[in-house]
Every structure is written in structure tokens, then in C-alpha cells.
Design an enzyme around this catalytic site. Structure first.
Site, PDB file in Angstrom:
ATOM      1  N   SER A  45      -2.532  -2.483  10.252  1.00  0.00           N
ATOM      2  CA  SER A  45      -2.438  -3.561  11.239  1.00  0.00           C
ATOM      3  C   SER A  45      -1.119  -3.443  11.979  1.00  0.00           C
ATOM      4  O   SER A  45      -0.122  -2.970  11.417  1.00  0.00           O
ATOM      5  CB  SER A  45      -2.499  -4.926  10.538  1.00  0.00           C
ATOM      6  OG  SER A  45      -2.197  -5.980  11.448  1.00  0.00           O
TER       7      SER A  45
ATOM      8  N   TYR B 117       0.734 -10.311   3.908  1.00  0.00           N
ATOM      9  CA  TYR B 117      -0.118  -9.444   4.721  1.00  0.00           C
ATOM     10  C   TYR B 117       0.715  -8.347   5.377  1.00  0.00           C
ATOM     11  O   TYR B 117       0.368  -7.153   5.311  1.00  0.00           O
ATOM     12  CB  TYR B 117      -0.829 -10.279   5.781  1.00  0.00           C
ATOM     13  CG  TYR B 117      -1.734  -9.501   6.703  1.00  0.00           C
ATOM     14  CD1 TYR B 117      -2.983  -9.069   6.273  1.00  0.00           C
ATOM     15  CD2 TYR B 117      -1.344  -9.195   8.000  1.00  0.00           C
ATOM     16  CE1 TYR B 117      -3.825  -8.356   7.114  1.00  0.00           C
ATOM     17  CE2 TYR B 117      -2.181  -8.491   8.853  1.00  0.00           C
ATOM     18  CZ  TYR B 117      -3.414  -8.071   8.403  1.00  0.00           C
ATOM     19  OH  TYR B 117      -4.234  -7.366   9.247  1.00  0.00           O
TER      20      TYR B 117
END
Length: 277
Positions: free
Chosen positions: A155, A169
Site C-alpha cells: 500500500s 497498517y
């Protein structure tokens, strides 16, 4: 739909996290569709049997002729034995897997003061340790085949601050990028490459449940993310799938241990307006 160019005709793909519980196209389903369209034999892996069944239904409805090139296996990435069994089952049916696509990830919101340590560990277990276990079990098959391409979905949140308070995350995705790089360099001389894809602002079903809480409404969230993209529009799951096909194919044979952002140029901007609210 039938194979387009056949770029992946000789490849066996283990696609982890490619189920869809509701038939909607997420990054994983888009990648599986693209792999099949290029002639690959594909084993879909997901922890939810119904998500696998729905993915199979969608894919075969689009291309009934792909039935003999598609199988599925239930496995939770936090269960090492299940992962190993799924990969071995794909090898027994189709031959040694030559492509691993790891598309598993959860968004755990909360900063260092609010987030429980167990929640942080869970993000690492799913986003990072699961990828390590999948690599561990697929690499022997790739060595036997004499080649392989490992593709992990990271990501842009693992590459830069995105304006969201989700250190678990961000840390897990940053570590995933470096894990992938290290494996690619370790096995490069054996014909095995490993690269990551970092999606940016992609319009997937997940964003409607994982980050909508940062905004006043779903509509506000969608508008803000479109506006934050350098292109003025979020990308689509098919953009991530196309990048995965490229990294799986021999067209990328000299690309190794790198991260490919699929983000319209977002990581090069100074604005993180998507989360400024």
C-alpha cells in the site's frame, strides 16, 4: 471471455485473498480475472468458503471455458498448516506454482495511544506474517520449477504518511515491501523474482467499510479521495490486476525486488487531502 494474449499460459498461480463474499470486484478478484484471461491456471485461496464460491461463480459466468484452469482452496493466512495444504493442493492439480499473488490485508485504525497491542499484532499476523508463510511454502515449488514470480499487495500507506491514523497498517505494509525485496534478492539467481504493488487511492468495496469513519459520509469520503488523486479520479481494481499480470509475466523478467505504486502519482505529491477533514 477467453484468453487475450496468453501471456501466462505456462504459469500456475496461487492467488491468496481473491475471494469476494458479495460478487463485487475487489483487488483480488480483479487480479484473478486478469490471470485467467491471460491463460494461467489459477488456485484461489481465501479463508471464507462462501467468498471462494462466489468468486468462482463470477469468474466462470464470465468465462465458462476457464473451468479446467480454476480451482480453490480454503485457508486462513494465520494458519500455517492450512496455507501449506492449499499450496500443495494447487501443485498436485496443476503442477508447481510459478506465481504467488498475496492480496491479503486488514486495515486496523487507531493511533499508538488508542490501539491495543493485540490489535497491532493481529495486523502484523495477517498483513505480514501470512505473506512470509505463503512465501515459505511456495518457494520450494518455484525452485523445483526453476522460476517464479512472487507478488505482494502492499500500500502507499506503507510508503508514506497518508493522513490516516493507522500505524499498525502502515508498519505492516512497509515491512511487507522489505520482506518481498529481501526474498527477491535471495532467490534472484534461481530465477525467482519478488515484487510488491502499492495501490493508492483505489475504489474498492473495502474503503466503504474500513475508512468511511474518517468522514461524515460515504459520499464525502469518495469525493475527498477522488480530489486527492493527481488524476482527479481514484483508480480501479482492474488497474491493480493489470500490474499483477505484468509482474507475473516474462515481460517483467528483469524487474525484481522493487515496489510498483499503482497510485496515479500520489506518492510524489505533497498533499494528503484524502484524510484532511
Amino acid at each position: 471471455m477467453s484468453a487475450t494474449t496468453g501471456r501466462l499460459t505456462d504459469e500456475v498461480v496461487v492467488a491468496i485473498g481473491c475471494g469476494t463474499p458479495d460478487g463485487q470486484t475487489n483487488n483480488g478478484l480483479a487480479a484473478a480475472r486478469a490471470f485467467l484471461a491471460e491463460g494461467a491456471r489459477v488456485c484461489l485461496v481465501d479463508r471464507l468458503p462462501q467468498a471462494l464460491e462466489e468468486a468462482r461463480r463470477v469468474l466462470l459466468e464470465e468465462d465458462p471455458q476457464a473451468a479446467d484452469r480454476l480451482t480453490e482452496a480454503v485457508a486462513d493466512v494465520v494458519d500455517d498448516a492450512q496455507l501449506a495444504a492449499a499450496i500443495d493442493a494447487a501443485a498436485a492439480l496443476f503442477g508447481p506454482p510459478t506465481v504467488l499473488h498475496y492480496n491479503v490485508g486488514i486495515v486496523v485504525n487507531g493511533g499508538v495511544e488508542e490501539l491495543e497491542v493485540d490489535a497491532f499484532r493481529r495486523a502484523l499476523d495477517i498483513n505480514l506474517t501470512g505473506a512470509f508463510a505463503a512465501m515459505k511454502h511456495v518457494v520450494p515449488h518455484m525452485r523445483a520449477a526453476g522460476r517464479g514470480s512472487i507478488i505482494t499487495v502492499a500500500s502507499t500507506g506503507g510508503m508514506r504518511w497518508m493522513g490516516y491514523d493507522y500505524p499498525a497498517y502502515a508498519a505492516s505494509k512497509a515491512a511487507l515491501i522489505e520482506l518481498t525485496n529481501s526474498v527477491g534478492l535471495r532467490y534472484a539467481r534461481e530465477g525467482i523474482r519478488a515484487n510488491s504493488i502499492s495501490p493508492g487511492l483505489i475504489e474498492t468495496p473495502l474503503i466503504r467499510t474500513s475508512i468511511t469513519g474518517h468522514y461524515g459520509s460515504v459520499e464525502e469520503m469518495l469525493a475527498a479521495r477522488h480530489a486527492a488523486s493527481p488524476t482527479g479520479q481514484m483508480g480501479q481494481p482492474e488497474d491493480v490486476g493489470a500490474a499483477a499480470v505484468f509482474l507475473a509475466s516474462q515481460e517483467s523478467r528483469y524487474i525484481n525486488a522493487t515496489c510498483v505504486p499503482v497510485d496515479g502519482g500520489l506518492i510524489h505529491t505533497t498533499s494528503v487531502a484524502a484524510a484532511q477533514h
